[in-house]
Design a protein around this motif. Structure first.
Motif, PDB file in Angstrom:
ATOM      1  N   LYS A 267       0.835  -1.196   0.000  1.00 44.70           N
ATOM      2  CA  LYS A 267       0.000   0.000   0.000  1.00 44.70           C
ATOM      3  C   LYS A 267       0.874   1.253   0.000  1.00 44.70           C
TER       4      LYS A 267
ATOM      5  N   ILE B 100       1.655   7.368   1.814  1.00 42.36           N
ATOM      6  CA  ILE B 100       1.385   8.810   1.721  1.00 42.36           C
ATOM      7  C   ILE B 100       0.410   9.029   0.566  1.00 42.36           C
ATOM      8  N   ASP B 101      -0.168  10.189   0.540  1.00 43.03           N
ATOM      9  CA  ASP B 101      -1.058  10.565  -0.564  1.00 43.03           C
ATOM     10  C   ASP B 101      -0.238  11.191  -1.679  1.00 43.03           C
ATOM     11  N   GLY B 102      -0.616  10.904  -2.913  1.00 43.24           N
ATOM     12  CA  GLY B 102       0.091  11.496  -4.045  1.00 43.24           C
ATOM     13  C   GLY B 102      -0.299  10.820  -5.334  1.00 43.24           C
ATOM     14  N   GLN B 103       0.272  11.332  -6.428  1.00 40.70           N
ATOM     15  CA  GLN B 103      -0.020  10.774  -7.742  1.00 40.70           C
ATOM     16  C   GLN B 103       0.980   9.668  -8.063  1.00 40.70           C
TER      17      GLN B 103
ATOM     18  N   THR C  75       7.728   7.830  -1.047  1.00 40.53           N
ATOM     19  CA  THR C  75       7.344   7.994  -2.456  1.00 40.53           C
ATOM     20  C   THR C  75       7.929   6.887  -3.320  1.00 40.53           C
TER      21      THR C  75
ATOM     22  N   ILE D 133      -4.415   9.045  -8.353  1.00 41.82           N
ATOM     23  CA  ILE D 133      -4.057   9.561  -7.036  1.00 41.82           C
ATOM     24  C   ILE D 133      -4.264   8.442  -6.026  1.00 41.82           C
ATOM     25  N   VAL D 134      -3.233   8.131  -5.296  1.00 45.93           N
ATOM     26  CA  VAL D 134      -3.317   7.074  -4.287  1.00 45.93           C
ATOM     27  C   VAL D 134      -3.323   7.717  -2.906  1.00 45.93           C
ATOM     28  N   HIS D 135      -3.904   7.002  -1.947  1.00 47.77           N
ATOM     29  CA  HIS D 135      -4.024   7.501  -0.581  1.00 47.77           C
ATOM     30  C   HIS D 135      -3.548   6.431   0.388  1.00 47.77           C
ATOM     31  N   ALA D 136      -3.043   6.874   1.507  1.00 48.97           N
ATOM     32  CA  ALA D 136      -2.622   5.926   2.536  1.00 48.97           C
ATOM     33  C   ALA D 136      -3.798   5.153   3.110  1.00 48.97           C
ATOM     34  N   SER D 137      -4.981   5.696   2.975  1.00 45.61           N
ATOM     35  CA  SER D 137      -6.179   5.042   3.523  1.00 45.61           C
ATOM     36  C   SER D 137      -6.818   4.058   2.550  1.00 45.61           C
ATOM     37  N   ASP D 138      -6.249   3.899   1.345  1.00 49.33           N
ATOM     38  CA  ASP D 138      -6.827   2.957   0.381  1.00 49.33           C
ATOM     39  C   ASP D 138      -6.760   1.537   0.942  1.00 49.33           C
TER      40      ASP D 138
END
Length: 408
Positions: free
Chosen positions: A85, A88-91, A190, A210-215
Motif C-alpha cells: 500500500k 502517503i497521498d500522491g499521484q 514515495t 491519485i493514491v491515498h494511505a487510507s486505500d
C-alpha cells in the motif's frame, strides 16, 4: 330242473353289480393316488431345495509392518502474503513490475510524485540553517556576557537571559533536525519497494491515479510461494500421538514429514516438514490445525489449492490389515463377511484403526485373526450363513483370458 323267479332276477342283475363294484374299486384307487400325490407335494414344500452357493471374491487377513501416518485435507497458503500500500497521498508516477512476475525484496514496485515532499524537506533544512546561525551568534554573546560578568561589567540577569536564549535556539535546531528526518521519511515513502521476495498478482492501480494511505486494496499483493505452506486439520484424538512424535523428533532436521497429494489423482506433489501444531483444539468441529512448509521451486503447490495431507509419524509396527474394499458398514459399525471351514459367510464386527493407501489397518482387538478368509467382493449378494463359492478376481480373469488369446 326248474329255476325260481327270484333266483333268475338275481342272475340277471349280477353283471350290473359287478360293474358298480369295479367302478368303486377304480375310484378308490384314484383317490388314493391323488392323496399320495398331494402328500408328496406337501413334503416337497416342507423341505425346500438348498440355495446354490454365492460366487464371491475372497481375501485373507494379513499381518504386516505398516508405517503410521495420519491423513487429512488441507489448503495451500502462501508462506507470507503482503498487500503493498501507499503510505502517503500522491499521484502514482510509474509502476516498476509486471503482473504475475517474481520480485526480490527491495525491488522497486512503484514511484509516487515526490516534488511536494522534496520542497518540504528543503524548507525544513533552510529553517535548521537559520536557527543554527542564530544559535552560533547567541553562543558568542553568551561568551561575552560571561567575561563581562566576571569583570562585573554586566549584570547576572543579562547573563541568565543570554543562557536562556542559547538553550531556546539549541532546542529550535533539534526541532528542525527532527522535521528534516520526518521529511526524509515521508520522501522515502514515495519510492515503494518489495517488502518480501515472492510473486506479484494483478496490478490494482494504474499510473496517473491519485493514491491515498487510507486505500484498502493497495497497489498489489505479493505472495511468497517458494517456500510455501499447507494448513490442514486432523481429529482431536490425534493430538497426543502427534505430541509424542514431535517430542521424539524435536531436532529441526528431523521434524515430522508431511506429504501433499493431489485430490483427484492422489499424485504426490511435494514433501515438507511440520512446523506447527496449533495450541488449541477447535471445539466446534473437534479438530486441531497443523501447518507444514514445503520447498516449491517447481510451483506444484499454489495458494488456495486443496490437497490431501499425510503426516508421517516415523513409527512402524505389525498390524492386521485388509483391503479397504472388504470393510462394510452398518448402523452398528464396521464389519466383514468372514468365511468359516464350511464355506459359510457370516458377519464379523471389526475395529478399523485407519485406512491408508487402500489398506484398512485393524485395531489390536479388531475381531479377526491373521489368515482369516473374508469376502472382498460380492457382499451385496450375501446374508448371514450363506454358502459361498470363490471366484477369480476380475483382473486375474482378464489376464488369463488375454494369455489364452495370445497363445491362440
Amino acid at each position: 330242473m326248474t329255476t325260481s323267479p327270484n333266483l333268475h332276477k338275481l342272475y340277471k342283475r349280477s353283471p350290473l353289480t359287478l360293474s358298480v363294484a369295479a367302478a368303486v374299486i377304480v375310484l378308490a384307487g384314484a383317490g388314493g393316488w391323488l392323496h399320495w400325490q398331494r402328500a408328496n407335494a406337501a413334503d416337497k414344500q416342507a423341505t425346500p431345495k438348498e440355495a446354490p452357493p454365492v460366487a464371491v471374491t475372497l481375501t485373507t487377513v494379513q499381518e504386516r509392518d505398516v508405517p503410521l501416518y495420519l491423513a487429512g485435507v488441507g489448503t495451500v497458503t502462501a508462506n507470507a502474503s503482503v498487500t503493498v500500500k501507499a503510505r502517503i497521498d500522491g499521484q502514482l508516477e510509474k509502476v516498476g513490475f509486471s503482473e504475475g512476475e517474481d520480485v526480490k525484496k527491495g525491488q522497486l514496485l512503484a514511484q509516487i510524485d515526490p516534488r511536494a515532499l522534496q520542497a518540504q524537506l528543503a524548507q525544513a533544512e533552510a529553517q535548521r540553517a537559520k536557527d543554527a546561525a542564530q544559535l552560533a551568534n547567541a553562543r558568542l554573546d553568551l561568551q561575552r556576557y560571561t567575561t563581562l560578568r566576571a569583570q562585573d561589567a554586566a549584570t547576572q540577569q543579562q547573563l541568565d537571559t543570554q543562557k536562556t536564549l542559547v538553550a531556546q535556539l539549541e532546542a529550535a535546531v533539534k526541532t528542525d533536525e527532527a522535521q528534516i528526518s520526518y521529511a526524509k521519511v515521508q520522501l522515502g515513502y514515495t519510492t515503494i519497494t518489495a517488502p518480501i521476495s515472492g510473486r506479484v498478482g494483478a496490478r490494482l492501480v494504474d499510473p496517473g491515479n491519485i493514491v491515498h494511505a487510507s486505500d484498502a486494496n493497495g497497489l498489489v499483493v505479493i505472495n511468497q510461494i517458494d517456500p510455501i505452506t499447507l494448513v490442514f486439520t486432523l481429529p482431536e484424538e490425534s493430538v497426543p500421538a502427534i505430541n509424542q512424535a514431535m517430542r521424539a523428533n524435536s531436532d529441526s532436521q528431523h521434524a515430522l514429514k508431511v506429504t501433499a497429494y493431489a485430490r483427484e489423482s492422489d499424485e504426490p506433489l511435494a514433501t515438507g516438514r511440520l512446523i506447527l501444531l496449533d495450541n488449541q483444539i477447535n471445539t466446534t468441529n473437534g479438530t486441531v490445525q497443523l501447518k507444514a512448509r514445503f520447498a516449491n521451486a517447481e510451483h506444484k503447490l499454489w495458494p488456495g489449492q486443496y490437497v490431501n495431507a499425510r503426516l508421517q509419524m516415523h513409527a512402524h509396527g505389525n498390524a492386521l490389515t485388509l483391503p479397504a474394499a472388504a470393510i462394510q458398514r452398518n448402523q452398528q459399525g464396521t464389519y466383514v463377511y468372514a468365511v468359516n471351514d464350511q464355506n459359510q459367510a457370516n458377519m464379523q464386527p471389526v475395529k478399523v484403526a485407519r485406512i491408508q493407501d487402500g489398506i484398512a489397518v485393524l485395531a489390536d482387538n479388531g475381531g479377526v485373526a491373521a489368515g482369516q478368509r473374508v469376502v472382498l467382493d460380492g457382499q451385496y449378494k450375501l446374508k448371514p450363513g450363506s454358502r459361498i463359492a470363490e471366484s477369480r478376481p476380475q483382473q486375474k480373469a482378464a489376464a488369463g483370458d488375454q494369455a489364452k488369446g495370445t497363445a491362440k
